[in-house]
Motif scaffolding. Structure first.
Motif, short mmCIF file in Angstrom:
data_model
loop_
_atom_site.label_atom_id
_atom_site.label_comp_id
_atom_site.label_asym_id
_atom_site.label_seq_id
_atom_site.Cartn_x
_atom_site.Cartn_y
_atom_site.Cartn_z
N TYR A 9 0.80 -1.23 0.12
CA TYR A 9 0.07 -0.06 0.07
C TYR A 9 0.98 1.21 -0.13
CZ TYR A 9 -4.17 -2.66 0.41
OH TYR A 9 -5.37 -3.38 -0.01
N GLU A 10 2.07 1.11 0.29
CA GLU A 10 3.13 2.37 0.19
C GLU A 10 3.07 2.62 -1.02
OE1 GLU A 10 7.28 3.68 2.12
OE2 GLU A 10 6.81 1.58 2.24
N ARG A 11 3.16 1.39 -1.89
CA ARG A 11 3.20 1.82 -3.35
C ARG A 11 2.05 1.89 -4.21
NH1 ARG A 11 6.34 -3.61 -4.43
NH2 ARG A 11 6.07 -3.21 -6.54
N MET A 12 1.03 1.99 -3.30
CA MET A 12 -0.44 2.56 -4.06
C MET A 12 -0.92 3.59 -3.22
SD MET A 12 -2.09 -1.44 -4.68
CE MET A 12 -2.09 -1.72 -2.92
N PRO A 13 -0.36 4.61 -3.33
CA PRO A 13 -0.84 5.84 -2.68
C PRO A 13 -2.16 6.15 -2.63
CG PRO A 13 0.82 6.60 -4.26
CD PRO A 13 0.51 5.21 -4.13
N GLU A 14 -3.09 5.79 -3.93
CA GLU A 14 -4.37 6.22 -3.94
C GLU A 14 -5.29 5.64 -3.17
OE1 GLU A 14 -3.29 2.71 -6.78
OE2 GLU A 14 -2.25 4.25 -5.79
N ARG A 15 -4.81 4.16 -2.54
CA ARG A 15 -5.81 3.28 -2.01
C ARG A 15 -5.36 3.64 -0.26
NH1 ARG A 15 -7.81 -0.46 -5.34
NH2 ARG A 15 -6.90 -0.69 -7.34
N LEU A 23 7.49 -2.13 13.35
CA LEU A 23 6.37 -1.69 11.99
C LEU A 23 5.84 -0.40 12.30
CD1 LEU A 23 4.82 -4.98 10.69
CD2 LEU A 23 6.04 -3.10 9.31
N PHE A 24 5.17 -0.24 13.76
CA PHE A 24 4.44 0.94 14.25
C PHE A 24 5.35 2.21 14.00
CE2 PHE A 24 2.10 4.01 16.52
CZ PHE A 24 0.78 3.84 16.27
N GLU A 25 6.46 2.00 14.61
CA GLU A 25 7.38 3.06 14.48
C GLU A 25 7.71 3.60 13.25
OE1 GLU A 25 11.73 4.44 16.41
OE2 GLU A 25 10.67 2.60 16.89
N GLU A 26 7.96 2.47 12.17
CA GLU A 26 8.59 2.80 11.07
C GLU A 26 7.72 3.36 10.08
OE1 GLU A 26 10.53 -0.71 9.85
OE2 GLU A 26 12.14 -0.51 11.16
N ARG A 27 6.34 2.94 10.16
CA ARG A 27 5.30 3.16 9.11
C ARG A 27 4.10 3.83 9.35
NH1 ARG A 27 6.32 -0.05 4.67
NH2 ARG A 27 8.61 -0.86 4.73
N SER A 28 4.08 4.13 10.60
CA SER A 28 2.74 4.99 11.03
C SER A 28 2.55 6.19 10.67
CB SER A 28 2.81 5.00 12.53
OG SER A 28 3.75 5.67 13.30
N ALA A 29 3.64 6.92 9.99
CA ALA A 29 3.62 8.16 9.45
C ALA A 29 3.22 8.05 7.93
CB ALA A 29 4.84 8.99 9.45
N LEU A 30 3.05 7.09 7.30
CA LEU A 30 2.32 6.94 5.80
C LEU A 30 1.12 7.68 5.90
CD1 LEU A 30 3.62 3.22 5.04
CD2 LEU A 30 4.60 5.46 4.27
N PRO A 31 0.83 8.45 4.56
CA PRO A 31 -0.40 9.12 4.78
C PRO A 31 -1.66 8.44 4.46
CG PRO A 31 1.16 9.79 2.89
CD PRO A 31 1.91 8.69 3.85
N ASN A 32 -1.48 7.16 3.69
CA ASN A 32 -2.40 6.43 3.29
C ASN A 32 -2.84 5.14 4.18
OD1 ASN A 32 -0.01 5.22 2.28
ND2 ASN A 32 -1.39 4.26 0.54
#
Length: 364
Positions: A215-221, A238-247
């Motif tokens: 989903y990081e590679r599918m920002p429209e979803r 995982l939470f620390e590294e990825r929780s800031a992703l906008p989608n």
């Protein structure tokens, strides 16, 4: 009524995983037929219940997981052998101690849980050996073995020469919550737009890292993941590294059925990432809600969904599957999942099967 003891779980109300969900729903259906005691791991005094859904709860000041799991399982199993007519052991637990059940002359029914637990990479070598021999002893000394999937039944026969009854999970306890819920609408404002949902414990073989990568590679979803992030180094990282992703929204574990059903019923797609379960309750529940379901491609998930879901085995294949599936195809997929669940995963059928198996175990 005959006395039934349920051992091997954190206890009920269900606040951990599949076995707890099973225990709670079995109590819901069997409490009028059996005098039930459920053994529960230590919880703060203010959270303890002495009775739930007609079952007696016996709290033990030990944790059901981690290094305390061995004494917890030994203590609860021994006590149950002394007091109950039949034990329902969820997981092989302390299988090496189960020959004592012959001396106690109690019926013993073992639900073996996930597929080949002793091969899971999340366990260190020594623990995998313990799990293997516990499974071997449990399958040998039980009155009846239960598998929740035909592949697990075949594995028990192949590895231990043990027969097993296949009894699955139910899904008809879930309640669609797709209408307006003012308190939940305010709490989860993203529900007003399409999102995909996954519910899984934070462990490597549940492939949450792979899911987030896709989903990081599918920002429209938009992706929502519900998990117990704090219980493992894997989850915390995982939470620390990825929780800031906008989608991507990473939500803590949710145990309120109304709240969880609200998130599931409003999702556009359910993504099931488990790779080492048998028949996963979370998958069956999503199917019963009629959610278009995309599963990690392993034989157990294909068996549960009767080969009618969509499947992926990498971030690339998940992106490809979602990219070529339109809204109409998703709607048809959701209909197929609901049809399968309503035909195969009903608690009344499962209650009757357990009742018959437990009753027969008392007679042996």
């Amino acid at each position: 009524m005959k006395r039934l003891a349920i051992v091997g779980t954190n206890g009920i109300p269900a606040r951990y995983g599949g076995f707890e969900t099973l225990a709670e729903n079995l109590v819901r259906g069997l409490a009028g037929r059996w005098d039930i005691t459920v053994y529960c791991s230590g919880v703060p005094p203010e959270q303890r219940k002495d009775e739930y859904l007609g079952a007696r709860l016996l709290h033990v000041p030990l944790r059901a997981n981690g290094w305390q799991s061995l004494p917890y399982d030994l203590l609860t199993t021994w006590h149950a052998m002394m007091t109950a007519d039949v034990l329902l052991m969820l997981g092989p637990g302390v299988g090496f101690a189960l020959p004592a059940n012959v001396l106690a002359r109690r019926g013993l029914v073992v639900n073996h849980g996930g597929l080949d637990e002793w091969t899971r990479e999340k366990f260190p070598w020594f623990q995998r050996q313990v799990l293997f021999w516990s499974s071997r002893f449990a399958s040998r000394w039980s009155t009846t073995n239960i598998a929740d999937n035909t592949l697990l039944r075949d594995s028990l026969m192949r590895n231990f020469g043990a027969d097993a009854e296949v009894v699955r999970y139910g899904g008809d306890h879930v309640q669609p919550q797709s209408g307006r819920q003012p308190d939940l609408d305010a709490k989860y404002a993203f529900v007003g737009k399409p999102y995909h949902l996954a519910v899984a414990r934070a462990q490597p073989d549940n492939n949450i890292h792979l899911l987030i990568e896709a989903y990081e590679r599918m920002p429209e979803r938009q992706l929502v993941v519900v998990s117990n992030w704090n219980v493992s180094a894997y989850g915390r990282a995982l939470f620390e590294e990825r929780s800031a992703l906008p989608n991507v929204r990473l939500l803590p574990a949710i145990y309120d059925p109304r709240e969880l059903d609200y998130l599931r019923a409003n999702a556009a797609v359910y993504v099931h990432t488990h790779s080492r379960c048998g028949t996963a309750p979370s998958l069956v529940e999503a199917m019963y809600l009629g959610l278009p379901t995309v599963c990690f491609d392993v034989a157990t998930n294909r068996e549960t969904t009767q080969g009618q879901a969509l499947y992926f085995d990498s971030a690339d294949t998940l992106i490809a599957v979602l990219g070529k599936t339109d809204v109409g195809a998703l709607a048809a997929l959701g209909q197929r999942m609901g049809d399968i669940a309503r035909a195969e995963y009903r608690w009344q059928t499962i209650w009757d099967r357990y009742d018959a198996i437990l009753s027969a175990a008392c007679q042996r």
